[in-house]
Write a protein that holds these residues in place. Sequence first.
Motif, PDB file in Angstrom:
ATOM      1  N   ILE A  99       0.838  -1.202   0.000  1.00 61.53           N
ATOM      2  CA  ILE A  99       0.000   0.000   0.000  1.00 61.53           C
ATOM      3  C   ILE A  99       0.874   1.252   0.000  1.00 61.53           C
ATOM      4  N   ILE A 100       1.890   1.254   0.842  1.00 64.32           N
ATOM      5  CA  ILE A 100       2.802   2.396   0.916  1.00 64.32           C
ATOM      6  C   ILE A 100       3.536   2.576  -0.413  1.00 64.32           C
ATOM      7  N   ALA A 101       4.024   1.473  -0.971  1.00 66.41           N
ATOM      8  CA  ALA A 101       4.757   1.540  -2.238  1.00 66.41           C
ATOM      9  C   ALA A 101       3.870   2.075  -3.357  1.00 66.41           C
ATOM     10  N   SER A 102       2.624   1.615  -3.428  1.00 67.77           N
ATOM     11  CA  SER A 102       1.725   2.073  -4.491  1.00 67.77           C
ATOM     12  C   SER A 102       1.419   3.555  -4.361  1.00 67.77           C
ATOM     13  N   THR A 103       1.310   4.040  -3.117  1.00 62.71           N
ATOM     14  CA  THR A 103       1.045   5.459  -2.891  1.00 62.71           C
ATOM     15  C   THR A 103       2.240   6.309  -3.325  1.00 62.71           C
TER      16      THR A 103
ATOM     17  N   LEU B  84      11.887  -2.742  -7.474  1.00 59.01           N
ATOM     18  CA  LEU B  84      11.460  -1.616  -6.644  1.00 59.01           C
ATOM     19  C   LEU B  84      10.072  -1.096  -7.017  1.00 59.01           C
ATOM     20  N   GLY B  85       9.555  -1.520  -8.157  1.00 58.26           N
ATOM     21  CA  GLY B  85       8.210  -1.119  -8.552  1.00 58.26           C
ATOM     22  C   GLY B  85       8.144   0.130  -9.405  1.00 58.26           C
ATOM     23  N   ILE B  86       9.264   0.549  -9.971  1.00 58.92           N
ATOM     24  CA  ILE B  86       9.280   1.771 -10.786  1.00 58.92           C
ATOM     25  C   ILE B  86       8.882   1.406 -12.206  1.00 58.92           C
ATOM     26  N   ARG B  87       7.630   1.113 -12.412  1.00 57.78           N
ATOM     27  CA  ARG B  87       7.107   0.671 -13.704  1.00 57.78           C
ATOM     28  C   ARG B  87       5.592   0.759 -13.682  1.00 57.78           C
ATOM     29  N   ALA B  88       4.988   0.596 -14.840  1.00 60.17           N
ATOM     30  CA  ALA B  88       3.532   0.636 -14.935  1.00 60.17           C
ATOM     31  C   ALA B  88       2.929  -0.696 -14.507  1.00 60.17           C
ATOM     32  N   GLY B  89       1.688  -0.639 -14.056  1.00 62.08           N
ATOM     33  CA  GLY B  89       0.992  -1.850 -13.638  1.00 62.08           C
ATOM     34  C   GLY B  89      -0.102  -1.524 -12.645  1.00 62.08           C
ATOM     35  N   SER B  90      -0.758  -2.543 -12.153  1.00 61.94           N
ATOM     36  CA  SER B  90      -1.769  -2.330 -11.125  1.00 61.94           C
ATOM     37  C   SER B  90      -1.094  -1.930  -9.818  1.00 61.94           C
ATOM     38  N   LEU B  91      -1.884  -1.436  -8.878  1.00 63.39           N
ATOM     39  CA  LEU B  91      -1.312  -0.872  -7.651  1.00 63.39           C
ATOM     40  C   LEU B  91      -0.391  -1.841  -6.911  1.00 63.39           C
ATOM     41  N   GLY B  92      -0.802  -3.098  -6.832  1.00 59.07           N
ATOM     42  CA  GLY B  92      -0.069  -4.031  -5.988  1.00 59.07           C
ATOM     43  C   GLY B  92       0.889  -4.954  -6.703  1.00 59.07           C
ATOM     44  N   GLU B  93       0.974  -4.870  -8.004  1.00 61.07           N
ATOM     45  CA  GLU B  93       1.820  -5.825  -8.721  1.00 61.07           C
ATOM     46  C   GLU B  93       3.223  -5.314  -8.980  1.00 61.07           C
ATOM     47  N   THR B  94       3.462  -4.008  -8.842  1.00 60.37           N
ATOM     48  CA  THR B  94       4.724  -3.458  -9.335  1.00 60.37           C
ATOM     49  C   THR B  94       5.900  -3.673  -8.398  1.00 60.37           C
TER      50      THR B  94
END
Length: 314
Positions: free
Chosen positions: A33-37, A179-189
């Motif tokens: 949740i924190i990462a997606s925000t 690290l999630g620096i990419r496009a995708g749904s909130l929780g998959e990156t």
Amino acid sequence: MNKLPVTISPHLHCGRSSRSIMLDVIIALTPAIIASTIIFGFRALMLILVTVAACVMSEYVTRKILKRPDTIYNLTAVVTGILLALNLPVTLPFWMAALGGAIAIVIVKEFFGGVGQNFVNPAITARIILLMSFASQMSTWQPPFNYRMAAGVDVISSATYFSASQSGQEIPSLLDMFLGIRAGSLGETCALALLIGGVYLIARKVISPIIPLCFIGTVAVLSTLLGGDLLYQVMSGGLLLGAFFMATDYTTSPVTRNGKIIFGIGCGIVTVLIRFFAALPEGVSYAILLMNILVPHIENLTIPKVFGEEAKAK
């Protein structure tokens, strides 16, 4: 004379309740949740709050109408709302997200009896229904740190790893994937956040590592054999989110050890078949949904023989 009390099972209790287990799941989902925000902006948190509110209100109203006891306190509706939101793009209109929450609770969960009675995962089923109903909105991906688009100002979208690799576009680096620096749904990156949450659930003994290991391991092995990049395949498409948080759902996964192995491997096989041979770029949600339906048959095949039970006569 002392009377010997006789009660129905269970005679021993581990001390864990549904509420405490769901609280652990919420804690495990907090890094995602924190990462997606951080990655997608404040709208990501708002989308999560919308789906949670929709799930909680839907459960409360439905159980009132059906004259069933209130079960909001056990936090299962909250977990369903969070998981659903983490499977959605940040640009999805709030009313669609709320509709998904209502579908997950009313149709998938409460119509089948409520907590512990649904035969498929509510969040996954709602996500698939939204994808089939609103294909364009469910396939619009916001680039990381592009907060203006989340606010509805920009209309430029980005591609996920699978769509980018299929179209020949530039794909993110492995570090960006992690690290999630990419496009995708909130929780998959953000793979890092999901791994932290998964390890927490295993350490707290909320889930068994069997299903996640079999699921992820099967995808890794088969993807490599078919010429895919192992690390990209594991960190893409919601595999970690599905393996740790949705395939391990108590209600819709097997309880036997061998059943868990079959279930996890089955999820991995279906995911790889969809990724490499189907028209869809991703198959985690469909794989888990299909294996949910097969759980009763898996358990019938893997139920252990009772000690002392005679073999059936042929």
